[in-house]
Scaffold this motif. Sequence first.
Motif, mmCIF file in Angstrom:
data_model
loop_
_atom_site.group_PDB
_atom_site.id
_atom_site.type_symbol
_atom_site.label_atom_id
_atom_site.label_comp_id
_atom_site.label_asym_id
_atom_site.label_seq_id
_atom_site.Cartn_x
_atom_site.Cartn_y
_atom_site.Cartn_z
ATOM 1 N N VAL A 155 -4.869 -7.784 4.519
ATOM 2 C CA VAL A 155 -6.492 -8.714 3.740
ATOM 3 C C VAL A 155 -6.840 -8.182 2.716
ATOM 4 C CG1 VAL A 155 -5.931 -10.522 5.144
ATOM 5 C CG2 VAL A 155 -7.413 -8.358 5.681
ATOM 6 N N LYS A 156 -6.244 -6.906 2.115
ATOM 7 C CA LYS A 156 -7.085 -5.375 1.376
ATOM 8 C C LYS A 156 -8.619 -5.297 1.404
ATOM 9 C CE LYS A 156 -2.954 -7.468 -1.086
ATOM 10 N NZ LYS A 156 -2.151 -7.825 -0.400
ATOM 11 N N THR A 164 -6.639 -7.239 10.516
ATOM 12 C CA THR A 164 -5.670 -8.143 11.442
ATOM 13 C C THR A 164 -3.995 -7.723 11.482
ATOM 14 O OG1 THR A 164 -4.271 -7.758 9.027
ATOM 15 C CG2 THR A 164 -5.669 -9.285 8.849
ATOM 16 N N ILE A 222 0.866 -1.330 0.388
ATOM 17 C CA ILE A 222 -0.019 0.036 0.425
ATOM 18 C C ILE A 222 1.044 1.583 0.140
ATOM 19 C CG2 ILE A 222 -1.929 1.240 1.328
ATOM 20 C CD1 ILE A 222 -2.748 -1.488 2.261
ATOM 21 N N CYS A 262 -8.075 1.052 6.119
ATOM 22 C CA CYS A 262 -7.460 2.720 6.220
ATOM 23 C C CYS A 262 -7.476 3.174 5.082
ATOM 24 C CB CYS A 262 -6.094 1.487 6.391
ATOM 25 S SG CYS A 262 -5.019 0.625 5.045
HETATM 26 S S1 SF4 Z 1 -6.563 -3.299 3.845
HETATM 27 FE FE1 SF4 Z 1 -5.481 -2.140 5.596
HETATM 28 S S2 SF4 Z 1 -6.538 -2.006 7.526
HETATM 29 FE FE2 SF4 Z 1 -7.283 -3.549 5.280
HETATM 30 S S3 SF4 Z 1 -5.881 -5.377 6.318
HETATM 31 FE FE3 SF4 Z 1 -4.475 -3.984 4.611
HETATM 32 S S4 SF4 Z 1 -3.389 -2.505 6.251
HETATM 33 FE FE4 SF4 Z 1 -5.344 -3.558 7.568
#
Ligand code: SF4
Lengths: 80, 348
Positions: free
Chosen positions: B218-219, B200, B174, B223
Amino acid sequence: MTDEQKQKIKEFVVNLVKEYHGKKRFKPQDLEKEVEQNFQSENITRKDAKAAIKELTDNGELIYGYAGGSFLTLPEDQTQ
Amino acid sequence: MAGVRGYGGGIVGRFSDEPDEYPGVKEYHTARLNQIEGFFYTSDVLRKLADICDEHAGGLFNFHGSTGDIQILGFKQEEAEELFQKCTHLGFDLGGSGSALRTPSCCVGPARCEWATYDTLHITDNLTREFQNEMHRPTFNYKFKIKCAGCPNDCIASGARSDLSIVGVWKANIRIDQKEVAEYAKKFDIKKYVVDKCPTHCMDYTDGKLTIDDSNCVKCMHCINSMPKALRPGLEKGAQIRIGAKVPMVQDPRLGFILIPFYDVNKDKEEDYAFLKDLIQKIWDFWDEYGTNRERVGELIQRVGVGNFLEAIGLDPLPEMVEYPRANPFIKFEEYLVPDDEEEGKEG
Ligand code: SF4
Ligand code: HEM
Ligand code: SF4
């Protein structure tokens, strides 16, 4: 598939639907399977069967009905 | 019966039980028209469509049905053919209904949304054109839905309601803009509302610095949704293919499970989606061969077992292909049983 074979398949399908009219509802895939079985020795495939049935529905010799699942029937059912 | 010549679907027939008492709604059929991907229409085309709807139907639209199609409501069978012809001249074909492929649909994707990891509109248009026969000439056991979402937010709920769902995901980390993180920190408590809510617990925010252990992400998008200016999906973009979801209103809804954890859809696009089309065809062949009447593909997979299904479509099992964590610790590997049997044979 030759044009002659296609014609034979079309007749076979229409006759089958006529023969069982009012007794059995043929799903398109039932008819494809019947064609495949009946014309096995002539190397007719599912694709050929689909193409022949497509012509029948395109020119209105058979129409689609729906009763919990799609089936093919004769155009006179349209009026019922 | 309701329909137009040559088509096995696209018109949903509805007849009143009390035609004498309610002659006005004796027949009240619905036409499904292929929606435009992303739902973009010119006002001109809408006016013309409205004229058709006034002239041949009840003057009532449904933009859009839960299937995704435009729906024109309230016409009689005697109007069907002309209504259909006029719609095709405007450029609209019928959508799917009955035991067929339903009109594939997608989220607005890259047309308006920066989070899309692939072109949801392009793939949906491509599949719709490719599978005209499967949409208009029903030969399936039951309905089959394909829906394409551009990212895990899944704005069209494809993962919950389509037999085959394609959901955008990414592989690389990310992307974090720490300066923008600091701006958000002025507005709300990042630790409380973002970091601690990561499912997670793979995020950390200490001394004004946000870090993510991407190997455990885990997408879920939480966030990124919370701080869109600071966080963006990773750059290695693709999609996940899930199989077997359905939402009947009466009973037994089910979620799909992951069939392909990372599908390189952007590369497949260059090859006219050859991989995807081949996969879909294999799934249909299997469903056609072994499925029973009115059995959705997810139900068939549950009945015959994921192993048999994967073998038939030529995919190797992967750890990601789980519906829920296993409760039974005993695992039987058939390939290990074969040599044993042979040895016994030799000894005996
Ligand atoms: S997308 Fe962001 S909030 Fe969701 S698991 Fe991944 S890091 Fe954590
Ligand atoms: C008691 C009466 C009714 C019940 C229980 C009922 C039930 C349903 C259900 C469960 C669905 C969703 C099917 C799916 O899973 O896709 C549906 C869809 C639909 N029904 Fe009905 N229905 C009723 C009456 C009607 C009537 C009166 C009409 C038309 C006049 C109608 C037209 C439709 C249409 C067009 C759809 C597709 C909607 C879409 O795709 O958004 N239904 N109905
Ligand atoms: S699913 Fe993702 S890419 Fe598609 S519109 Fe929603 S947020 Fe945007």
